[in-house]
Scaffold this motif. Structure first.
Motif, short mmCIF file in Angstrom:
data_model
loop_
_atom_site.label_atom_id
_atom_site.label_comp_id
_atom_site.label_asym_id
_atom_site.label_seq_id
_atom_site.Cartn_x
_atom_site.Cartn_y
_atom_site.Cartn_z
N THR A 42 -24.82 -20.35 73.21
CA THR A 42 -23.70 -20.12 72.30
C THR A 42 -23.94 -18.85 71.49
N LEU A 43 -22.85 -18.15 71.19
CA LEU A 43 -22.89 -16.94 70.38
C LEU A 43 -21.74 -16.97 69.40
N ASN A 44 -21.92 -16.35 68.25
CA ASN A 44 -20.84 -16.27 67.27
C ASN A 44 -20.96 -14.96 66.50
N GLY A 45 -19.82 -14.50 66.01
CA GLY A 45 -19.83 -13.27 65.23
C GLY A 45 -18.52 -13.05 64.51
N SER A 46 -18.58 -12.33 63.40
CA SER A 46 -17.38 -12.00 62.64
C SER A 46 -16.68 -10.83 63.30
N GLY A 47 -15.36 -10.95 63.37
CA GLY A 47 -14.66 -9.86 64.01
C GLY A 47 -13.39 -9.38 63.33
N LEU A 48 -13.22 -9.31 62.01
CA LEU A 48 -14.26 -9.23 61.00
C LEU A 48 -13.92 -10.15 59.83
N ALA A 49 -14.73 -10.09 58.77
CA ALA A 49 -14.37 -10.73 57.51
C ALA A 49 -13.21 -9.94 56.91
N VAL A 50 -12.06 -10.60 56.74
CA VAL A 50 -10.84 -9.87 56.37
C VAL A 50 -10.93 -9.31 54.96
N GLY A 51 -11.40 -10.11 54.01
CA GLY A 51 -11.48 -9.64 52.63
C GLY A 51 -12.41 -8.46 52.47
N ARG A 52 -13.54 -8.50 53.14
CA ARG A 52 -14.49 -7.38 53.04
C ARG A 52 -13.94 -6.13 53.72
N THR A 53 -13.16 -6.33 54.78
CA THR A 53 -12.53 -5.18 55.42
C THR A 53 -11.48 -4.57 54.49
N LEU A 54 -10.74 -5.42 53.79
CA LEU A 54 -9.78 -4.94 52.80
C LEU A 54 -10.49 -4.09 51.74
N ILE A 55 -11.62 -4.56 51.27
CA ILE A 55 -12.39 -3.81 50.28
C ILE A 55 -12.74 -2.42 50.82
N ALA A 56 -13.23 -2.39 52.07
CA ALA A 56 -13.63 -1.12 52.67
C ALA A 56 -12.43 -0.18 52.84
N VAL A 57 -11.29 -0.72 53.25
CA VAL A 57 -10.09 0.09 53.42
C VAL A 57 -9.67 0.70 52.08
N LEU A 58 -9.68 -0.10 51.04
CA LEU A 58 -9.27 0.39 49.72
C LEU A 58 -10.22 1.46 49.19
N GLU A 59 -11.52 1.19 49.30
CA GLU A 59 -12.49 2.13 48.73
C GLU A 59 -12.58 3.42 49.51
N ASN A 60 -12.52 3.34 50.84
CA ASN A 60 -12.64 4.56 51.64
C ASN A 60 -11.36 5.39 51.63
#
Length: 430
Positions: free
Chosen positions: A381-399
């Motif tokens: 089994t494998l798992n992964g974030s693709g992605l964390a939406v809230g953290r991506t929002l943070i990155a979009v806003l800051e960048n």
């Protein structure tokens, strides 16, 4: 869960692998319990054979009119019955001791996983993108003028307490667009099957993906016994619990966008400002079910799927391989993607992609039937974030921020925003 047979066959290798996790040798204790359990089982089987033989002879003694032998055999049958019950009870107790010990032990790291006690031992594999050179001091996401109207921490605290946020307006629309964009990319470009899953699960599902029993305090349980999922890894992975799949069905590749719930136990004082660490958040999860031979290649493929999201959004990031002291409990190898946050002037985790080997499959009893025949084997089994939406929002806003408080939004999101391209300094989507 570890394979007791593998521990019996090579206890030194087992101890050496877990010593890389900072654990003292445990094979002697494990094997002593295992030996006691097996001895009780063997004794119960021997007693059962004696009981069966005596039971067969009871009738013959009665038919022969041998009352003394008849009574002796009846007494022996009763004696063996009580002995078997006691031995089975003792074997069950040893089995419970063994399971309790094994289920508290983390997965063994692969040989290529770097040594280290904590995150300082993680190793950078590669970087993508160049952090933007700001002509002003970039702000954190919750300080940006255009984003502030869309993130209401005070009202959320009134409703629910700390580590919650109420989103509205343009910020919420971007948040929703991000989740949809991620799902569409994974489905149309990466071949994942979108799945809608419950967020309330039974204890068995939490156990199957190793949240229980060790990490119960990290999740929320309802009064009637359901658990709120910390991520849809729990539901997606457990879709194969108790199943025996055909090799031709593998790999299974799934994705889901769900609400996630974490108590953040032990994180007091960490990331208390803004949206970085919340009790409730959204995440797009990726889960793959594979054969043992293909799981490491699948791990690299899944890492690439997560990277593709960041690249399409134009967000600089780096890929880290986690060291032995920083890996999650169920992982045998983990890649972390860390996105650049100019407001913090550092990289922060936005995705963690792990291969778990058969560690979870043993807990779930999830197997597949090899094409070449033979006994069913445990899946990987494998798992992964693709992605964390809230953290991506943070990155979009800051960048994407500008000195006047407006925010340029990634081109990949424009179709999901009705052609809008920016958040204005007053919080409007324009």
């Amino acid at each position: 869960m570890h394979d007791i047979r593998a521990i019996r066959e090579n206890p030194a290798a087992f101890d050496a692998a877990l010593s890389r996790r900072g654990l003292a040798p445990l094979s002697s204790e494990i094997l002593a319990i295992d030996a006691a359990r097996r001895a009780k089982i063997l004794a119960a089987e021997t007693a059962t054979a004696a009981q069966n033989a005596a039971s067969r002879d009871v009738g013959a003694a009665k038919a022969a009119g041998n009352d003394e032998e008849f009574n002796r055999l009846r007494g022996l049958v009763a004696e063996k019955k009580a002995e078997i019950a006691l031995l089975n009870e003792e074997a069950a107790a040893e089995d419970a001791r063994l399971r309790e010990l094994l289920e508290a032990l983390p997965n063994a790291p692969l040989p290529e996983v770097p040594e280290g006690a904590d995150e300082t031992g993680n190793v950078e594999l590669r970087r993508w993108g160049t952090p933007r050179d700001f002509a002003f001091r970039p702000l954190e996401h919750f300080q940006i003028a255009g984003a502030m109207p869309g993130m209401d921490f005070a009202t959320a605290a009134k409703l629910s307490g700390s580590r919650f946020v109420l989103l509205r307006g343009a910020v919420l629309r971007v948040h929703r667009a991000l989740g949809q964009f991620m799902l569409d990319t994974h489905v149309s470009e990466h071949g994942l099957t979108e799945t809608w899953t419950p967020v309330l699960v039974k204890s068995e599902a939490m156990y199957g993906t190793n949240q229980l029993p060790k990490f119960a305090e990290d999740s929320y349980q309802t009064t009637n016994g359901w658990w709120l999922v910390p991520t849809s890894e729990v539901t997606l992975t457990n879709t194969v619990a108790g199943e025996t799949l055909e090799a031709a069905q593998l790999p299974l590749r799934m994705t889901a966008l769900t609400q996630c719930f974490r108590s953040e136990a032990g994180s007091a004082g960490k990331d208390t400002s803004g949206m970085l660490r919340q009790h409730q958040f959204e995440k797009v999860e990726m889960v793959s079910i594979t054969t043992p031979e293909t799981s490491l290649a699948e791990h690299d493929r899944m890492t690439g799927c997560a990277e593709a999201i960041l690249q399409k959004l134009g967000l600089p990031y780096r890929v880290m391989v986690l060291c032995t002291g920083d890996m999650g409990f169920g992982a045998t190898k983990t890649h972390d993607l860390e996105v650049w946050l100019p407001g913090q002037n550092t990289y922060r985790e936005i995705s963690s992609v792990s291969v778990c080997g058969d560690f979870q499959a043993r807990r779930m009893n999830a197997r597949y039937r090899p094409e070449a025949g033979g006994k069913p084997e445990f899946v990987h089994t494998l798992n992964g974030s693709g992605l964390a939406v809230g953290r991506t929002l943070i990155a979009v806003l800051e960048n994407g921020q500008h000195e006047d408080g407006s925010v340029d939004l990634p081109e990949a999101l424009h179709p999901y925003l009705g052609g809008k391209t920016r958040i204005a300094a007053d919080g409007a989507l324009v």
